[in-house]
Design a protein around this motif. Structure first.
Motif, PDB file in Angstrom:
ATOM      1  N   ALA A  52      57.492 125.398  23.142  1.00  0.00           N
ATOM      2  CA  ALA A  52      56.515 126.411  22.744  1.00  0.00           C
ATOM      3  C   ALA A  52      57.126 127.251  21.628  1.00  0.00           C
ATOM      4  O   ALA A  52      58.085 127.992  21.848  1.00  0.00           O
ATOM      5  CB  ALA A  52      56.133 127.294  23.934  1.00  0.00           C
ATOM      6  N   LEU A  53      56.605 127.100  20.406  1.00  0.00           N
ATOM      7  CA  LEU A  53      57.064 127.884  19.267  1.00  0.00           C
ATOM      8  C   LEU A  53      56.240 129.159  19.201  1.00  0.00           C
ATOM      9  O   LEU A  53      55.008 129.114  19.203  1.00  0.00           O
ATOM     10  CB  LEU A  53      56.922 127.107  17.960  1.00  0.00           C
ATOM     11  N   LYS A  54      56.890 130.287  19.119  1.00  0.00           N
ATOM     12  CA  LYS A  54      56.194 131.572  19.091  1.00  0.00           C
ATOM     13  C   LYS A  54      56.219 132.139  17.676  1.00  0.00           C
ATOM     14  O   LYS A  54      57.293 132.291  17.077  1.00  0.00           O
ATOM     15  CB  LYS A  54      56.839 132.556  20.053  1.00  0.00           C
ATOM     16  N   LEU A  76      51.177 130.945  20.022  1.00  0.00           N
ATOM     17  CA  LEU A  76      52.096 129.900  20.449  1.00  0.00           C
ATOM     18  C   LEU A  76      51.628 128.537  19.956  1.00  0.00           C
ATOM     19  O   LEU A  76      50.427 128.248  19.957  1.00  0.00           O
ATOM     20  CB  LEU A  76      52.213 129.861  21.974  1.00  0.00           C
ATOM     21  N   LEU A  77      52.579 127.712  19.553  1.00  0.00           N
ATOM     22  CA  LEU A  77      52.303 126.315  19.224  1.00  0.00           C
ATOM     23  C   LEU A  77      52.986 125.471  20.285  1.00  0.00           C
ATOM     24  O   LEU A  77      54.215 125.454  20.392  1.00  0.00           O
ATOM     25  CB  LEU A  77      52.831 125.965  17.832  1.00  0.00           C
ATOM     26  N   ASP A  82      58.048 131.871  28.018  1.00  0.00           N
ATOM     27  CA  ASP A  82      56.725 131.313  27.727  1.00  0.00           C
ATOM     28  C   ASP A  82      56.271 130.292  28.769  1.00  0.00           C
ATOM     29  O   ASP A  82      55.124 129.841  28.728  1.00  0.00           O
ATOM     30  CB  ASP A  82      56.714 130.670  26.335  1.00  0.00           C
ATOM     31  N   PHE A  83      57.163 129.959  29.699  1.00  0.00           N
ATOM     32  CA  PHE A  83      56.828 128.954  30.710  1.00  0.00           C
ATOM     33  C   PHE A  83      56.651 129.551  32.104  1.00  0.00           C
ATOM     34  O   PHE A  83      56.375 128.823  33.055  1.00  0.00           O
ATOM     35  CB  PHE A  83      57.916 127.883  30.758  1.00  0.00           C
ATOM     36  N   ASN A 133      59.637 118.774  33.347  1.00  0.00           N
ATOM     37  CA  ASN A 133      60.938 119.413  33.544  1.00  0.00           C
ATOM     38  C   ASN A 133      61.377 120.060  32.240  1.00  0.00           C
ATOM     39  O   ASN A 133      61.277 119.454  31.164  1.00  0.00           O
ATOM     40  CB  ASN A 133      61.992 118.394  33.990  1.00  0.00           C
ATOM     41  N   ILE A 134      61.842 121.295  32.337  1.00  0.00           N
ATOM     42  CA  ILE A 134      62.369 122.015  31.184  1.00  0.00           C
ATOM     43  C   ILE A 134      63.842 122.261  31.434  1.00  0.00           C
ATOM     44  O   ILE A 134      64.216 122.844  32.461  1.00  0.00           O
ATOM     45  CB  ILE A 134      61.636 123.351  30.981  1.00  0.00           C
TER      46      ILE A 134
END
Length: 358
Positions: free
Chosen positions: A15-17, A62-63, A127-128, A189-190
């Protein structure tokens, strides 16, 4: 303005902010009420990213990449505009394969003193998750699962921290934290990789340069460039550490080097997760051929010791007319005095936009 590079493993969400709204103390709804529109583009593409159900989705500031693939690596521009105003900022995304060599390149560096108890944290998860109760982490060292409670390691429930007791040099190495993330019924999974380095007690007050962490840094000829020198100074109060830059063993002050084209930024003291750092930026108004033949050094010194870290510029190609080097795989955000904001490309809109300055 907050600049940041993002790095993620192949097959994991990213997630790019966009940092523009945060800089102006706006949220997405406030910007909409002011008739400001936020759009995303990749590299120099004229095609806006606006998919809702696609793998790459633009949602407010967010992207999202659900998940990221190797082909997603590159620069992404977020653009905020109305009829007379336009700001564009580029953000870098690096997608790597899940192998030991690649993961070491994107590891977050963290430090603990020996003969004490300390902790490492799993960074860049905001962001998650919606609240701390969502933080159900699993920790690994060198790919071996760590028990939730032992004499050495202790999970901190509802936190992104892993406590480490009686720290010794044997505790250094690569740790991995893992978060399970669900989006529209699909589970991901992150993971974040942390490279833990231990510092001996007798060097507790010595300055440690944590960035630049490479001997060469890529830069685009003719581009604007910012290289931060980030120095770890300990856990207590900020020490009397001084940090400065040299170019070919000549001081880079704020007025003299290369006719003020290359200058030092302000002396910044920051604290992250209880750890103190000093940041001094090396700022290029425009990179030229001579810069690629210049030896740059960041020097940190206090009454207990010193460290010197040399670095050189290496030519790189880029679709953008500017380039900002930031601390990769690190959770800090550097506040710069003059923001690299530029006119949006006229090819994207048939209007003359003003250049945005802070």
């Amino acid at each position: 303005m907050h600049f940041k590079d993002y790095a993620v493993q192949q097959g994991e969400p990213a997630a790019l902010k966009c940092p523009i709204l945060q800089h102006y103390h706006l949220n997405f709804n406030m910007a909409s009420n002011l008739s400001l529109h936020l759009t995303w583009y990749k590299n120099d593409s004229k095609n806006e990213i606006n998919g809702v159900d696609s793998r790459i989705q633009a949602q407010e500031d967010l992207l999202w990449f659900l998940p990221a693939t190797m082909d997603d690596s590159g620069y992404y521009a977020c653009v905020l505009r109305n009829s007379s105003f336009c700001i564009e900022v580029a953000i870098s995304l690096t997608v790597v394969k899940s192998n030991d060599v690649a993961l070491q390149d994107i590891a977050y560096r963290q430090y603990i003193f020996t003969l004490t108890s300390g902790y490492i944290n799993c960074p860049d998860l905001n962001d998650f998750i919606t609240n701390d109760r969502d933080l159900d982490l699993r920790w690994y060292k060198e790919s071996v699962p760590l028990p939730q409670l032992s004499k050495k390691f202790e999970y901190v429930v509802g936190s992104n921290k892993l406590n480490i007791n009686d720290v010794s040099p044997a505790d250094r190495g690569f740790y991995t934290c893992e978060l399970r993330f669900t989006h529209r019924g699909k589970r991901y999974n992150i993971t974040r990789v942390i490279q833990l380095q231990t510092i001996d007690q007798e060097k507790r007050s010595h300055p440690v340069i944590v960035y630049p962490n490479h001997k060469t840094i890529e830069a685009v000829l003719g581009s604007k460039l910012i290289i931060p020198c980030k120095v770890f100074t300990g856990f207590g109060r900020h020490s009397g550490t001084v940090v400065w830059w040299l170019a070919n063993n000549t001081l880079v002050d704020r007025n003299s080097f290369h006719d003020s084209r290359v200058t030092e930024g302000e002396f910044q003291k920051i604290t992250e997760n209880g750890r103190n750092y000093i940041v001094v930026q090396l700022i290029f108004v425009e990179t030229r051929e001579e810069d690629f033949k210049t030896d740059f050094k960041c020097i940190a010194k206090n009454e207990y010791g010193s460290q010197v870290l040399p670095t050189q510029l290496r030519k790189a190609a880029s679709a953008f007319s500017w380039y900002t080097v930031v601390v990769p795989a690190a959770s800090i955000c550097l506040i710069v005095g003059v923001l690299c904001l530029y006119k949006c490309r006229k090819s994207r809109a048939q209007k003359d936009y003003i250049q945005a300055k802070l």
